[in-house]
Design an enzyme around this catalytic site. Structure first.
Site, PDB file in Angstrom:
ATOM      1  N   CYS A 189     -77.484  65.884 -16.196  1.00 35.66           N
ATOM      2  CA  CYS A 189     -76.875  66.899 -17.065  1.00 35.66           C
ATOM      3  C   CYS A 189     -77.880  68.019 -17.356  1.00 35.66           C
ATOM      4  O   CYS A 189     -78.108  68.864 -16.490  1.00 35.66           O
ATOM      5  CB  CYS A 189     -76.331  66.252 -18.334  1.00 35.66           C
ATOM      6  SG  CYS A 189     -74.944  67.180 -19.007  1.00 35.66           S
ATOM      7  N   HIS A 201     -72.985  61.971 -16.586  1.00 40.88           N
ATOM      8  CA  HIS A 201     -73.906  60.937 -17.081  1.00 40.88           C
ATOM      9  C   HIS A 201     -73.639  59.595 -16.388  1.00 40.88           C
ATOM     10  O   HIS A 201     -72.900  58.754 -16.922  1.00 40.88           O
ATOM     11  CB  HIS A 201     -73.740  60.771 -18.595  1.00 40.88           C
ATOM     12  CG  HIS A 201     -74.277  61.926 -19.368  1.00 40.88           C
ATOM     13  ND1 HIS A 201     -75.592  62.006 -19.746  1.00 40.88           N
ATOM     14  CD2 HIS A 201     -73.683  63.061 -19.806  1.00 40.88           C
ATOM     15  CE1 HIS A 201     -75.789  63.140 -20.409  1.00 40.88           C
ATOM     16  NE2 HIS A 201     -74.649  63.803 -20.449  1.00 40.88           N
ATOM     17  N   GLU A 222     -75.428  57.047 -16.168  1.00 45.82           N
ATOM     18  CA  GLU A 222     -75.959  55.880 -16.896  1.00 45.82           C
ATOM     19  C   GLU A 222     -74.883  55.180 -17.723  1.00 45.82           C
ATOM     20  O   GLU A 222     -74.999  53.998 -18.024  1.00 45.82           O
ATOM     21  CB  GLU A 222     -77.142  56.294 -17.784  1.00 45.82           C
ATOM     22  CG  GLU A 222     -76.829  57.146 -19.010  1.00 45.82           C
ATOM     23  CD  GLU A 222     -76.773  58.655 -18.743  1.00 45.82           C
ATOM     24  OE1 GLU A 222     -76.544  59.051 -17.585  1.00 45.82           O
ATOM     25  OE2 GLU A 222     -76.938  59.442 -19.707  1.00 45.82           O
TER      26      GLU A 222
HETATM   27  N1  GLN Z   1     -76.898  71.284 -23.237  1.00 50.77           N
HETATM   28  C1  GLN Z   1     -76.275  71.197 -21.963  1.00 50.77           C
HETATM   29  C2  GLN Z   1     -74.811  71.577 -22.036  1.00 50.77           C
HETATM   30  O1  GLN Z   1     -74.225  71.573 -23.077  1.00 50.77           O
HETATM   31  C3  GLN Z   1     -76.447  69.823 -21.347  1.00 50.77           C
HETATM   32  C4  GLN Z   1     -75.775  68.744 -22.119  1.00 50.77           C
HETATM   33  C5  GLN Z   1     -76.199  67.354 -21.713  1.00 50.77           C
HETATM   34  O2  GLN Z   1     -77.278  67.173 -21.159  1.00 50.77           O
HETATM   35  N2  GLN Z   1     -75.391  66.359 -22.014  1.00 50.77           N
HETATM   36  O3  GLN Z   1     -74.197  71.866 -21.048  1.00 50.77           O
END
Ligand code: GLN
Length: 535
Positions: free
Chosen positions: A380, A506, A508
């Site tokens: 992410c 994500h 994980e």
């Molecule tokens: N801050 C980034 C976004 O909002 C990444 C978010 C995250 O890593 N879950 O897109």
């Protein structure tokens, strides 16, 4: 199907591992052939934990259907087959919100709206909304008995217990029996007091689960039983273990399995803990070790990256290797000698995160991994920092940034989703929950997943700006995964690098002990190779 309930409350102090205890009870019931799920009731007033800092609350666990939930739901999914949803986590905020909405709509027909019965009824219907779908629902009540906030929740479960038929509901209370070194004794008083507090509000526990450094001796169990009005055989010892995954097995050895069956009047349809036990045994046979550097901004609280640590661990077990975590506060990298800092790293991982603090440190870590051919995994925010680093340092667009961190730059590599596709509101104005990703043929990602279309869970606000796809690809970064419905970049990988992958989702959150996530298996495999160990 008639659904039975198990209520798990906690006493004495927090952090006793109520979530893992509830998950382990679920694991035992599944091993006997029962279909279960686990619900967390959280007494705080936030509508969900999505607005809380991970440093306050720990990780936000995201479900397939896009609920932002308590990290205990991660334990539930890792210990059992349950797939959690919006219905598996209720906070006091969510309950009150719904009551107040109903009041405004006039649903209460001129009545005075009160905690009892209106709030308690709302809690009861949250619990019973899953009835009929499961043999047993385990309900974990957050917080500690005696807190003002948890009273409506305890009152609601008391009422459910009272209206249930015999053997249809069960109250399990988790407490602490501290060992006082100077006296050389285990102390039962905190448990006595905690059960007293529970009984004062009308709940008599059926089983006491007692956390202690050592197994409870007979006389301690007898004393606890006498003072808490719980039978001797219903006082179960839950002594400390070196891996949480052992807990279902330890509980069974302590007689918890038999107690659950007896008290719920259930038959043992089968008894299958063998594969779980085999996996746990494997943990003790791991040889060698790889070091993974996690460059993040919430490293001071390990709960912030709960699922990530577990997924790396699962990937390690699958590769027969221990995984050592080297936690790096990304800010500190700015004035560091990176060569030295990453001297022992066999892999670098930048996890998810929000806000500008620490971003430039992460970008430096990515650059180091890219240049030094160290396996790199960007999750992410880690994919976003990898893209920005690449566009800045390889494509030469020095002002490249995400609009989250620099609104005025003309090289905005990531844009807010709503700006990109013109949707003002989507979930909580984030992309939340499960979305599909199509993998490009001939890429490492496609090879890892061995599938063309995958589903992964998201939680982010910013998306790769399509105007820069060409810049990425013409400079050697491959866009290996895309969400076709909305034409969104989901995965990137670097050509010519041994292992450099970024994903917008994500992974994980979907790794399970006996079903480790392919990306984590592959990443740990690459770290092993980097260290010169055979696969
Ligand atoms: N801050 C980034 C976004 O909002 C990444 C978010 C995250 O890593 N879950 O897109």
């Amino acid at each position: 199907m008639k659904t039975k309930y198990i209520f798990v409350t906690g006493g004495v102090l927090s952090s006793l591992g109520k979530g893992v205890a509830a998950a382990s009870i679920g694991n035992i019931l599944e091993s006997y052939g029962y279909h279960i799920t686990i619900v967390k009731l959280d007494p705080y007033l936030n509508v969900d934990p999505g607005t809380m800092s991970p440093l306050q609350h720990g990780e936000v666990f995201v479900t397939d259907d896009g609920a932002e939930t308590d990290l205990d739901l991660g334990h539930y999914e890792r210990f059992t087959k349950t797939i959690t949803s919006q219905k598996n986590n209720w906070t006091a905020g969510k309950i009150y919100y719904s009551v107040i909405e109903k009041e405004r709509r006039g649903d209460y027909l001129g009545k005075t709206v009160q905690v009892i019965p209106h709030v308690t009824d709302e809690i009861k219907s949250a619990i019973t909304s899953l009835d009929g779908k499961y043999d047993v629902i385990i309900i974990e009540i957050g917080g500690t008995v005696g807190d003002i906030e948890s009273l409506p929740f305890l009152e609601a479960i008391r009422q459910i217990g009272l209206s249930s038929e015999d053997n249809d509901s069960l109250f399990i209370h988790l407490t602490l029996v501290p060992f006082i070194k100077t006296a050389g004794e285990l102390k039962t008083k905190p448990t006595q007091h905690s059960v007293k507090a529970l009984r004062e509000i009308g709940i008599q526990p059926d089983i006491l689960l007692c956390r202690a450094e050592i197994p409870l001796p007979e006389e301690i169990k007898e004393k606890i039983a006498l003072f808490t009005n719980v039978k001797y055989e219903d006082v179960v010892s839950a002594n400390d273990v070196d891996t949480i995954y052992k807990i279902p097995l330890v509980f069974k050895e302590e007689g918890m399995g038999d107690l659950l069956l007896k008290k719920l009047d259930l038959k043992m349809k089968k008894d299958d803990s063998s594969s779980w036990k085999k996996w746990v045994d494997k943990i003790y046979s791991l040889e060698n070790e790889v070091t993974i550097s996690i460059v993040g901004k919430y490293v001071s609280l390990s709960d912030s990256y709960k699922s990530l640590f577990e997924a790396l661990f699962h990937g390690g077990v699958e590769n027969n290797i221990k995984v050592k975590f080297d936690l790096i506060e990304s800010d500190t990298l700015l004035d560091d000698d990176l060569e030295k800092r990453f001297e022992n790293s066999d892999g670098i991982l930048v996890p998810g995160g929000f806000g500008i603090r620490g971003i430039e440190g992460m970008i430096k870590a990515v650059e180091h991994a890219r240049i030094k051919n160290i396996p790199y995994f960007g999750i992410c925010l880690g994919m976003q920092t990898a893209s920005v680093e690449f566009v800045r340092n390889v494509a030469g667009l020095k002002n490249a940034h995400s609009a989250e961190f620099d609104k005025s730059t003309d090289q905005r590599i990531f844009l807010k989703l709503k700006e990109l596709i013109g949707i003002e509101k989507m979930g909580h104005n984030m992309r939340l929950g499960q979305f599909s990703c199509s993998l490009k043929e001939g890429t490492l990602c496609r090879d890892i997943y061995k599938d063309e279309k995958i589903m992964e869970r998201h939680r982010h606000r910013y998306e790769f700006n399509p105007e820069f796809e060409e810049v990425l690809e013409s400079n050697g970064m491959v866009i290996s995964g895309k969400n076709k419905e909305r034409n969104l970049v989901e995965m990137i990988e670097l050509k010519g690098h041994p292992w450099f992958i970024g994903c917008q989702f994500h992974p994980e959150l979907k790794s399970r002990p006996m079903n480790p996530h392919p990306l984590f298996i592959s990443f740990i495999g690459a770290a092993k190779k980097f260290k010169g160990l055979s696969l």
